[in-house]
Design an enzyme around this catalytic site. Structure first.
Site, PDB file in Angstrom:
ATOM      1  CG  ASP A  77      -2.111   0.982   0.954  1.00 17.30           C
ATOM      2  OD1 ASP A  77      -3.133   0.491   0.436  1.00 17.30           O
ATOM      3  OD2 ASP A  77      -1.990   2.178   1.242  1.00 17.30           O
ATOM      4  CB  SER A  78       1.682   3.658  -2.400  1.00 13.13           C
ATOM      5  OG  SER A  78       2.399   2.556  -2.910  1.00 13.13           O
TER       6      SER A  78
END
Length: 207
Positions: A77-78
Site C-alpha cells: 500500500d502506498s
C-alpha cells in the site's frame, strides 16, 4: 516441471494494474486476489507506519483464504507524505485539483508498505520503502486537464510515474518502482528473510 510453471505460487493482494505490471516485467506471473480491506478503518502514527499497517492488513486478509494456501502472498500500500500527512487517493476531482496545486514545485516522500507472507510456514516479513518525489510546476490548465482525465483519482498521492502525470514530475531520489507501487529490491530482501529466492517465481519460457 512444465515450461512456464514457476517453483512457487505468488499471489498479489492488490488490484493495482501497476503492481501487477512490475511483477510481470520482472519475470513473474502472480495470481491476483483482492483483499477487500477497508482502508479507511485503519490508522497509524505516521505515514510510513500507515502504509505498513495497510500492507499487512491486505496480505493477512488474503493469506487467510483457502485459495491462497501454499502460496506466497504479497501485500502493498502506498501513501504520499507531504507536510507530515499521509495522502492516499483523492476522494474527488476537487480534492485532486487542490492536491496538485499544493504539490507544485515541492517535494514529497512516497512511502510504500510491503508485507510478504509464506502461507506454507505462516512466516511473515514486512518493511516500508521510501522515495523522494520532486514535483514540477504544471499550469492550472495542465492540472485541470490531468484531473479531467480521471487518472489521479485512482492513484496514491494523485500522481503516478507511469501515466499522464509523468511530465509533471521533475525527478525522484530512490527506487522508481516503489513510486509506481512496488519496490522489487525490497521484495527480494523480504523474500530472502523468509528463505525464499525471488527466482523461484520466475516463469520459464513464458512470454
Amino acid at each position: 516441471m512444465e515450461s512456464g510453471t514457476p517453483a512457487r505460487r505468488l499471489v498479489l493482494a492488490s488490484q493495482s494494474p501497476a503492481r501487477l505490471g512490475l511483477l510481470r516485467s520482472a519475470g513473474m506471473a502472480p495470481e491476483v486476489i483482492v483483499s477487500g480491506v477497508d482502508e479507511d478503518a485503519l490508522s497509524a502514527s505516521s505515514p510510513g507506519e500507515l502504509a505498513l499497517v495497510l500492507a499487512r492488513a491486505k496480505a493477512r486478509a488474503v493469506a487467510a483464504r483457502p485459495e491462497a494456501a501454499g502460496a506466497v502472498v504479497v501485500g502493498c500500500d502506498s501513501v504520499l507524505e507531504l507536510d507530515g500527512e499521509a495522502l492516499g487517493k483523492p476522494a474527488d476531482a476537487e480534492e485532486a485539483t487542490a492536491r496538485w496545486k499544493s504539490m507544485r514545485g515541492r517535494a514529497g516522500v512516497l512511502r510504500t508498505g510491503h508485507c510478504v507472507i509464506d502461507t506454507a510456514t505462516g512466516r511473515e516479513s514486512a518493511a516500508t520503502a521510501s522515495t523522494t518525489v520532486r514535483f514540477g510546476e504544471p499550469s492550472d490548465e495542465e492540472v485541470a486537464a490531468y484531473v479531467a482525465s480521471g487518472e489521479p483519482l485512482h492513484v496514491a498521492g494523485a500522481f503516478t510515474l507511469d501515466g499522464r502525470s509523468a511530465p509533471f514530475v521533475d525527478g525522484i531520489d530512490g527506487d522508481h518502482g516503489n513510486v509506481i507501487g512496488l519496490s522489487l529490491p525490497l521484495l527480494r530482501s523480504l523474500l530472502g528473510e523468509l528463505g525464499i529466492g525471488v527466482t523461484e517465481f520466475w516463469t520459464v519460457g513464458a512470454h
